[in-house]
Design an enzyme around this catalytic site. Structure first.
Site, PDB file in Angstrom:
ATOM      1  N   ASP A  47      -0.768 -14.856   6.928  1.00 37.77           N
ATOM      2  CA  ASP A  47      -0.958 -13.681   6.089  1.00 37.77           C
ATOM      3  C   ASP A  47      -1.896 -12.689   6.767  1.00 37.77           C
ATOM      4  OD1 ASP A  47      -2.065 -12.979   2.692  1.00 37.77           O
ATOM      5  OD2 ASP A  47      -0.416 -12.136   3.843  1.00 37.77           O
ATOM      6  N   THR A  78      -9.093 -14.470  -7.433  1.00 40.35           N
ATOM      7  CA  THR A  78     -10.095 -13.444  -7.702  1.00 40.35           C
ATOM      8  C   THR A  78     -11.293 -13.704  -6.793  1.00 40.35           C
ATOM      9  OG1 THR A  78      -9.428 -13.150  -9.997  1.00 40.35           O
ATOM     10  CG2 THR A  78     -11.676 -12.532  -9.435  1.00 40.35           C
ATOM     11  N   GLY A  96      -3.370 -11.525  -4.857  1.00 39.29           N
ATOM     12  CA  GLY A  96      -2.164 -12.106  -5.418  1.00 39.29           C
ATOM     13  C   GLY A  96      -2.344 -13.545  -5.828  1.00 39.29           C
TER      14      GLY A  96
END
Length: 638
Positions: free
Chosen positions: A140, A30, A27
């Site tokens: 996360d 890369t 998100g």
């Protein structure tokens, strides 16, 4: 995106990282496989999305948090090697882990045995505990950020990058937001805040998924999933896999409580709970595979998340002659077979070969101890260089870097102070040089000590390598006696090791002597009490024959001490009570006496002619006159 189509493949990023191939898209960034051309090692290169890289606030947080994450060193944390920007591309260089993610493991095998699930989460918590102890949070935690190396080592990835994100666009492209929202704690959804307990919530969801092979919370949209986090709650794993023991349900429930105050405070505390649950379970319960669990794709074979390309090897030269049994090699026309050499010629040839061999061996030895690996070099001076600069300098001299850190008042943080061995020391190539890098001046922050006792303050300061200084005492109306009012210097100030912090300790509220105001006018008495710092209350006024009207008859308390703001109650005189003398003329002495005494008077009797008629003929004061209650009334009886 395929390897061939990615624009960075084949490029040299920051003059150092040669991009080999594309690994994945996330998100925010890369992920590319690259080779660090300076240190000759593979790295995972995360390149931030261009739209995020254009946001300077985001980039600034990314850099700051990446530097913080680089300080974490633990076998269960993917280390951050480098971060920078090249032609507008903001990147992060991390360890490249050959293996697969926990997401790929779940997709391939489904629900794991409780033992395998607990082993995996134990490693996750060990990595998180290092971060929590250092004051960092991940924000996360999810299966995609848990990497399992081919050797079985479990590592938590994306420290720093996850923390740098403070907002996300609500999108379901490529499943990015689904993967993140599915592990958000209720407080992150409702208030946008997170702490170590938010990481614990996500770890509990990961444990649920490992035990059941399914996500705890599913939904049709990110908003639907987020709503369930706040209002729906997390189901028990045994609702999905009936044979799971109750202690595993309790372990998941402990981490996923909607109220963060009901969760473990950090990964270390949750790890203790995990160990306790493991002790409760029998080997049979730990090793029981849930019925219907997906089998591995290939029994006994590890699935690689991102297999590295095999290296090109030089092949030994082979002849094309036919080696079929019975085949005869053709001899070119005009070529004649030579006679075997004579013994003398063979001796000279052997001697020549030995001489050549000696020359080769000698030359190789000379090369080895001079320019080759066995040669010696002088240690270069790396003082003042950064870690990367020092590493490069030593690598150019065929030496290896070993790091140490120390405080320094003169050398800036991150720069080299000295090396061991020192510069110009002769070493064999490949040896280690220990470089001491500066942590900057040794400073410790004064903690908040207000409200603590001097003993507690002394312990808190000792933890910060500081000392308790002079303690002065003063009165204070709100801070309890024995507690600290203030410090000098104030909380947050940075001091050198062992410097002292002076404190002001409360003696409690200052005692105030109650002033005596009896007999003073009500206004004067109130002013005197208020001037002393006390409050005034007034009781019902009373009649008094001794105290003038409007003056203080009594006070409560009448003496002693009070605390500032406490109350002194005053009773004020209304003067004497006045009553009317009743009419008793014509009554007998007894009747008149009874009537007057009932009205509150004292009675005095004067007789005339011995009072033979027993009749009251007059009173002093006379009937109907208003006099002070309790006065004496004289009756004349004949």
């Amino acid at each position: 995106m395929t390897t061939a189509s990615h624009p960075l493949v084949g490029e040299l990023v920051d003059g150092r990282y040669r991009v080999l191939r594309h690994i994945a898209d996330g998100g925010m960034a890369t992920v590319l496989l690259a080779t660090d051309t300076r240190l000759d090692r593979d790295v995972a290169l995360k390149v931030m999305r261009p739209d995020l890289a254009a946001d300077q606030t985001f980039v600034s947080r990314f850099r700051r948090e990446a530097r913080s994450a680089a300080r974490l060193s633990h076998p269960n944390v993917v280390p951050v090697y480098d971060q920078g920007e090249d032609e507008g591309r903001v990147f992060l260089a991390m360890e490249y882990v050959e293996g697969r993610s926990a997401r790929e493991l779940i997709d391939a095998e489904g629900a794991l045995t409780p033992r395998a699930a607990l082993d995996l989460v134990e490693s996750i918590l060990m990595g998180l505990s290092v971060a929590h102890d250092a004051g960092y949070i991940h924000r996360d935690v999810k299966p995609e950020n848990v990497l399992i190396a081919d050797n079985g080592q479990v590592k938590v990835a994306d420290f720093g990058l996850a923390r740098a994100v403070t907002s996300q666009t609500a999108t379901a492209d490529d499943g990015v937001l689904y993967g993140t929202v599915a592990y958000l704690s209720p407080e992150q959804v409702e208030r946008g805040i997170a702490d170590a307990r938010s990481d614990i919530y996500a770890a509990g969801l990961v444990l649920f998924e490992l035990l059941t092979g399914t996500r705890a919370i599913e939904g049709e949209s990110p908003i639907h999933i987020a709503f369930q986090h706040v209002h729906g709650g997390v189901p028990a794993p045994s609702e999905r896999v009936a044979e799971l023991p109750a202690p595993l349900d309790d372990l998941v429930a402990l981490a996923t409580h909607r109220d963060p105050d009901e969760r473990p405070r950090d990964a270390g505390q949750y790890l203790e709970s995990l160990h306790a649950v493991r002790e409760e379970l029998t080997p049979g319960q730990l090793d029981r595979r849930p019925s219907g669990a997906a089998a591995a794709a290939t029994a006994g074979a590890a699935t690689l998340a991102h297999p590295r390309p095999s290296r090109t090897r030089a092949l030994a030269a082979t002849t094309t002659a036919d080696h079929t049994p019975g085949a005869t090699a053709a001899v070119p026309v005009g070529t004649q077979r030579e006679d075997p050499p004579s013994p003398r010629r063979r001796g000279r040839a052997l001697l020549a070969a030995l001489l050549v061999l000696l020359l080769l061996v000698g030359g190789a030895g000379y090369w080895y101890v001079t320019t080759g690996p066995g040669g010696s070099v002088l240690v270069p001076d790396v003082a003042g260089q950064t870690r990367d600069e020092a590493s490069t300098t030593l690598a150019e001299h065929d030496l290896e870097l070993t790091e140490q850190t120390a405080f320094s008042e003169e050398v800036a943080a991150g720069s080299a102070i000295t090396s061991n061995p020192p510069p110009e020391t002769e070493l064999t190539k490949g040896e280690d040089v220990t470089v001491v890098f500066s942590k900057g001046p040794e400073r410790y922050e004064v903690p908040e000590l207000a409200g603590t006792t001097p003993e507690e303050a002394k312990a808190a300061l000792a933890e910060r390598n500081l000392a308790l200084g002079d303690a002065t005492k003063q009165w204070h109306e709100s801070v309890a006696a024995g507690e600290i009012i203030s410090t000098a210097p104030t909380a947050g100030t940075e001091l050198k090791r062992d410097e002292q912090v002076a404190v002001v300790v409360s003696k409690g509220p200052e005692p105030i002597t109650v002033p005596s105001v009896k007999g003073q006018s009500a206004d004067a008495a109130a002013s005197a009490i208020e001037a002393a710092g006390l409050a005034v209350a007034r009781a019902d006024d009373v009649y008094s024959t001794t105290v003038p009207e409007g003056s203080v008859v009594s006070q409560s308390p009448a003496s002693g001490t009070l605390v500032r703001g406490e109350t002194v109650t005053l009773t004020v005189s209304k003067g004497p009570e006045m009553v009317t003398v009743p009419q008793v003329k014509g009554l007998t002495e007894a009747q008149a006496t009874q009537k007057l005494e009932a009205a509150g008077f004292s009675v005095k009797v004067d007789t005339f002619f011995g009072g033979i008629l027993d009749e009251v003929t007059a009173t002093r004061p006379s009937g109907g006159q208003s006099v002070t209650k309790g006065s004496t009334v004289t009756i004349l009886v004949i």
